[in-house]
Design an enzyme around this catalytic site. Structure first.
Site, mmCIF file in Angstrom:
data_model
loop_
_atom_site.group_PDB
_atom_site.id
_atom_site.type_symbol
_atom_site.label_atom_id
_atom_site.label_comp_id
_atom_site.label_asym_id
_atom_site.label_seq_id
_atom_site.Cartn_x
_atom_site.Cartn_y
_atom_site.Cartn_z
ATOM 1 C CD1 TRP A 141 -2.220 -2.275 1.620
ATOM 2 C CD2 TRP A 141 -2.911 -1.081 -0.142
ATOM 3 N NE1 TRP A 141 -3.268 -2.927 1.302
ATOM 4 C CE2 TRP A 141 -3.733 -2.234 0.070
ATOM 5 C CE3 TRP A 141 -3.090 -0.450 -1.389
ATOM 6 C CZ2 TRP A 141 -4.812 -2.933 -0.919
ATOM 7 C CZ3 TRP A 141 -4.156 -0.789 -2.005
ATOM 8 C CH2 TRP A 141 -5.029 -1.882 -1.831
ATOM 9 C CG ASP B 14 -3.413 4.176 4.070
ATOM 10 O OD1 ASP B 14 -4.337 3.826 4.635
ATOM 11 O OD2 ASP B 14 -3.134 3.397 2.912
ATOM 12 C CE LYS C 180 -8.532 -1.868 4.350
ATOM 13 N NZ LYS C 180 -8.510 -2.954 3.598
HETATM 14 C C1 LIG Z 1 -3.728 0.303 4.012
HETATM 15 C C2 LIG Z 1 -4.517 0.248 2.673
HETATM 16 N N1 LIG Z 1 -4.463 1.321 2.143
HETATM 17 C C3 LIG Z 1 -5.202 1.398 1.008
HETATM 18 C C4 LIG Z 1 -5.983 0.571 0.390
HETATM 19 C C5 LIG Z 1 -7.000 0.913 -0.796
HETATM 20 O O1 LIG Z 1 -8.026 1.462 -0.203
HETATM 21 P P1 LIG Z 1 -9.331 1.683 -0.943
HETATM 22 O O2 LIG Z 1 -9.809 0.591 -1.651
HETATM 23 O O3 LIG Z 1 -10.482 2.180 -0.248
HETATM 24 O O4 LIG Z 1 -8.973 2.843 -2.025
HETATM 25 C C6 LIG Z 1 -6.316 -0.580 1.323
HETATM 26 C C7 LIG Z 1 -7.281 -1.484 0.957
HETATM 27 O O5 LIG Z 1 -7.303 -2.476 1.225
HETATM 28 C C8 LIG Z 1 -5.332 -0.801 2.643
HETATM 29 O O6 LIG Z 1 -5.602 -1.700 3.414
#
Ligand SMILES: Cc1ncc(COP(=O)(O)O)c(C=O)c1O
Length: 371
Positions: A103, A183, A207
């Protein structure tokens, strides 16, 4: 009707049962309006009150200082990967990124479209795997960075910051002049954090908060109003803040459910109380992994995630049988992310300890039968 399974999905993930029950009870008639909450105007006084309460509860749960705004946005954490540089990087500016997993890697790649990205440390191991968080003492921080970006809980690999970064004027400290952007999609509200260490905290709600489609952003006021002139209005923190997160129609049902989750969390005793339970849940599961000959964790002990517990079967030929037997036992969505393989049990706030106990009992039984 009660739940028949334990859902270990990484997200969208399980919600607290009382929240789902209340939402079901109120589905056709919300607060005596004769309408569903998703059918009423976001500008009506009832919904505005709900919206304000949800924000106030989140502020209380996280002890958010008064000089921060809480914004409800859309587009998920991935949209924020662009929205953050568009708001904070400046024209042709630069920012620091720490790479700890898939991520944060995605965040850095997206930001590189808007300016210069400095990698302060890259935790990729020898096999291209992320299994730890580089210590702050090895981060190569640049004083010119508009911000430092971290993903404090890497959902895919199962590595998690165990504390807030150190901010200060010391050699290895993050300068107070360089705001930290984090994040926190997968561990927001699961542990006590010091919001004042961060300039901006964001994540998707799906989540630990509620349904997909809602993004939370907690941003320090002095960082608002710096957006690039090409930043879309709907993504400009200033515009969103000035319009109380209602520049465009907000995801009303998501905000409603998030509000119910905040109320539920307050009734559990708040973040410190749920953190104590999360520690117990994680200890139970990692204990079972470490104490077995079949299962192994590949994440450095000190960086192991409490929310996303990744583990492997030493004999990977047993993976399919493990997953099939687990499903049979009502333990769902344990397959690891395809990039990492193995297994992953996501045990967010809403996962009762009974779910973890059931998983541990199943793992022991499977090892006895097949290990
Ligand atoms: C830590 C993290 N960042 C970003 C994301 C991506 O998020 P989104 O699908 O809400 O854009 C996720 C999704 O699982 C995640 O776990």
């Amino acid at each position: 009707m009660t739940r028949k399974v334990f859902n270990f999905s990484p997200g969208p993930a399980l919600s607290p049962e009382p929240v789902l029950r209340q939402a079901a009870d109120e589905m056709l008639d919300w607060q005596g309006t004769g309408m569903s909450v998703m059918e009423v105007s976001h500008r009506g006084k009832d919904f505005m009150a709900l919206h304000a309460r949800a924000i106030a509860d989140l502020r209380e749960l996280l002890a958010i200082p008064p000089n921060y705004k809480v914004l409800f946005m859309q587009g998920g954490a991935l949209a924020e990967n662009a929205i953050v540089p568009l708001n904070l990087m400046g024209d042709g500016g630069q920012a620091d990124y720490l790479l700890t997993g898939q991520w944060s890697l995605k965040s850095a790649r997206e930001a590189a479209r808007y300016g210069q990205v400095n990698i302060v440390a890259d935790a990729t191991g020898s096999e291209g795997r992320y299994t730890h968080i580089p210590k702050q003492t090895v981060w190569k921080l640049s004083r010119e960075a508009a911000y430092l970006h971290l993903c404090t809980s890497e959902t895919i690999e199962g590595v998690e910051f165990q504390g807030d970064p150190i901010v200060g004027r010391g050699e290895h400290e993050v300068s107070p002049d360089v705001p930290i952007v984090a994040d926190m999609s997968s561990h927001i509200l699961s542990r006590v954090i010091d919001v004042s260490r961060y300039g901006c905290i964001y994540g998707g709600a799906q989540k630990n908060i509620g349904p997909a489609g809602l993004t939370f952003v907690i941003v320090r006021e002095d960082l608002i109003g710096r957006a690039h002139r090409l930043c879309p209005s709907a993504f400009n923190y200033q515009v969103v803040a000035d319009n109380d997160s209602m520049f465009n129609t907000p995801p009303t049902f998501g905000i409603y459910l998030a509000g119910l989750v905040f109320e539920w969390l307050k009734a559990q005793g708040g973040v410190a109380a749920i953190e104590a339970i999360n520690i117990d849940k994680a200890r139970l599961l990692y204990g079972a992994i470490d104490g077995s000959r079949l299962y192994e964790s590949r994440v450095s002990k000190q960086d192991r995630s409490r929310m996303n517990v990744t583990f492997f079967l030493r004999d990977e030929r047993l993976n399919e049988a493990f997953l099939a037997d687990a499903r049979e036992a009502g333990l769902m969505n344990l397959k690891g992310h395809r990039v990492v393989g193995g297994m992953r049990a996501s045990i967010y706030n809403a996962m009762p300890i009974e779910g973890v106990r059931a998983l541990v009992a199943f793992m022991r039984d499977f090892e006895q039968r097949r290990g």
